[in-house]
Design an enzyme around this catalytic site. Structure first.
Site, mmCIF file in Angstrom:
data_model
loop_
_atom_site.group_PDB
_atom_site.id
_atom_site.type_symbol
_atom_site.label_atom_id
_atom_site.label_comp_id
_atom_site.label_asym_id
_atom_site.label_seq_id
_atom_site.Cartn_x
_atom_site.Cartn_y
_atom_site.Cartn_z
ATOM 1 N N PHE A 27 0.860 -1.187 0.000
ATOM 2 C CA PHE A 27 0.000 0.000 0.000
ATOM 3 C C PHE A 27 0.895 1.236 0.000
ATOM 4 O O PHE A 27 1.336 1.707 1.042
ATOM 5 C CB PHE A 27 -0.903 0.004 1.229
ATOM 6 C CG PHE A 27 -2.239 0.671 1.007
ATOM 7 C CD1 PHE A 27 -3.413 0.024 1.340
ATOM 8 C CD2 PHE A 27 -2.320 1.936 0.459
ATOM 9 C CE1 PHE A 27 -4.649 0.631 1.137
ATOM 10 C CE2 PHE A 27 -3.534 2.548 0.253
ATOM 11 C CZ PHE A 27 -4.710 1.901 0.586
ATOM 12 N N ASP A 80 -1.840 7.096 7.152
ATOM 13 C CA ASP A 80 -1.845 5.954 8.054
ATOM 14 C C ASP A 80 -0.436 5.406 8.229
ATOM 15 O O ASP A 80 0.380 5.440 7.310
ATOM 16 C CB ASP A 80 -2.764 4.863 7.492
ATOM 17 C CG ASP A 80 -3.140 3.840 8.540
ATOM 18 O OD1 ASP A 80 -2.297 2.970 8.830
ATOM 19 O OD2 ASP A 80 -4.255 3.914 9.065
ATOM 20 N N ASN A 129 -3.530 12.298 -4.256
ATOM 21 C CA ASN A 129 -2.564 11.257 -3.907
ATOM 22 C C ASN A 129 -2.482 10.217 -5.015
ATOM 23 O O ASN A 129 -3.501 9.851 -5.612
ATOM 24 C CB ASN A 129 -2.974 10.542 -2.611
ATOM 25 C CG ASN A 129 -2.930 11.436 -1.398
ATOM 26 O OD1 ASN A 129 -1.867 11.686 -0.840
ATOM 27 N ND2 ASN A 129 -4.087 11.930 -0.981
ATOM 28 N N PHE A 329 -10.841 8.220 -0.467
ATOM 29 C CA PHE A 329 -10.292 7.019 0.164
ATOM 30 C C PHE A 329 -10.029 5.924 -0.868
ATOM 31 O O PHE A 329 -10.921 5.551 -1.630
ATOM 32 C CB PHE A 329 -11.254 6.497 1.237
ATOM 33 C CG PHE A 329 -11.268 7.326 2.488
ATOM 34 C CD1 PHE A 329 -10.603 6.900 3.623
ATOM 35 C CD2 PHE A 329 -11.927 8.545 2.515
ATOM 36 C CE1 PHE A 329 -10.604 7.672 4.784
ATOM 37 C CE2 PHE A 329 -11.940 9.327 3.663
ATOM 38 C CZ PHE A 329 -11.273 8.887 4.800
#
EC number: 5.4.99.27
Length: 348
Positions: A27, A80, A129, A329
């Site tokens: 990720f 995160d 992003n 997201f």
């Protein structure tokens, strides 16, 4: 609505299963500022690649290294810790030399770039992003291939991921207690988290209702329509519906759902009635954001990943890349592809 399994899928419920993340390297998130740093100014921009570190921790370490108060360090969005992320930090250092970050020792972090800039980096400054994900143990290659193609062509619901609601939905639980005056919330950061979770849950509920009614791509009288790629919006009038539908189908416009606050939702007529009905059951959260004088906003119901591509490494492993605008997201994309064994929500 905080339980993602209760939210309606745009392309129907996925039949395939897989693993979203076996390692942090599966990720990858790279920030896209959307501008070139000035090269001079009072701010020092530091681009950091981090693994196993959350944004706030790195900000604290940079402040300590540069001998600055924490308030002098800012960033464009939270990332995160359970991922590999490339993120910009901003240090306010007027009249001071740029630190030599080559001597910074922080496990899991590498400084990639340091450059001066004239303006402070703030939350929301980010353009978007870039994501690079690896989905493993995919149960049905053909199913996933077909769904990826559907997503590239038609997008996904622009839901807030479960990370927004805290572990096991704790942010929403606390928000409801706060709304009912069962607890007091003094910390500014907690107040912000609880209010954000409240608005996000209400948005998800309205967006899901819109999909359930097969109206995610149909203009209603009184809809709040957003110019694609812009934050501004306007209300659809009855005599404009046909023209606006053509523009929506052409990708020029997007239907929005509310992030409620202390003012009107923004819609009118049929769309307003629909949204008020969809928010039935959320009176507690709605009363909280009104009481706390939160400014209302709108958010597009659908999300269209850009620069989307995928490559199969073998029959059960696929690497997927795409770009999303800030505030979106990646797991809103993944949940339309397959049922993941791990729900890792990373947005910005």
């Amino acid at each position: 609505m905080e339980n993602s399994e209760q939210l309606v899928w745009l392309h129907g419920e996925p039949q395939a299963t897989g693993s979203l993340k076996s390692t942090a390297e599966d990720f990858l998130v790279v920030e896209d500022l959307g501008f070139q740093p000035d090269g001079d100014g009072e701010q020092v921009l530091v681009r950091v690649r981090k693994r196993g570190c959350n944004t706030q921790f790195v900000a604290e370490m940079l402040a300590k290294f540069a001998r600055l108060p924490l308030r002098a360090v800012s960033y464009a969005g939270l990332k995160d810790r359970h991922a590999v992320t490339e993120q910009w930090f901003c240090l306010h250092m007027p009249g001071k030399e740029t630190p030599d970050f080559s001597s910074l020792e922080l496990e899991g972090c590498d400084v990639l770039e340091v450059i001066r800039h004239r303006r402070k980096l703030r939350i929301g400054t980010l353009r978007g992003n870039h994501f690079a994900l690896v989905l493993r143990q995919v149960s049905d290659r053909n199913e996933v291939d077909a769904r990826l193609a559907q997503i590239a062509a038609s997008g996904v619901p622009n839901y807030f991921g479960s990370q927004r609601f805290g572990r096991n939905g704790n942010n929403l639980e606390q928000a409801r207690l706060w709304a009912n005056n069962d607890i007091r919330v003094k910390e500014r950061s907690k107040r912000s988290f609880y209010l954000s979770a409240s608005r996000s849950a209400m948005f998800n509920q309205v967006a899901s209702a819109r999909l359930a009614g097969q109206q995610a791509k149909t203009v209603l009288c009184g809809d709040a329509l957003q110019l694609t790629g812009r934050g501004s919006w306007f209300v659809a009038k009855a005599d404009e519906l046909e023209t606006l539908q053509v523009r929506l189908d052409a990708g020029e416009l997007q239907i929005t759902a509310p992030l409620p606050g202390d003012d009107e939702l923004g819609t009118q007529d049929d769309a307003l009635a629909f949204e008020e009905q969809a928010l039935t059951g959320q009176e507690t959260l709605w009363s909280l954001v009104k009481r706390e004088r939160v400014e209302p906003a709108r958010r597009a119901v659908l999300l269209y990943p850009q620069q989307m591509q995928w490559e199969w490494q073998d029959d059960v492993t696929v690497a997927v890349k795409f770009w999303l605008p800030a505030g979106s997201f990646a797991t809103s994309v993944v949940r339309e592809v397959l049922h993941s064994q791990q729900d890792i929500d990373i947005g910005a």
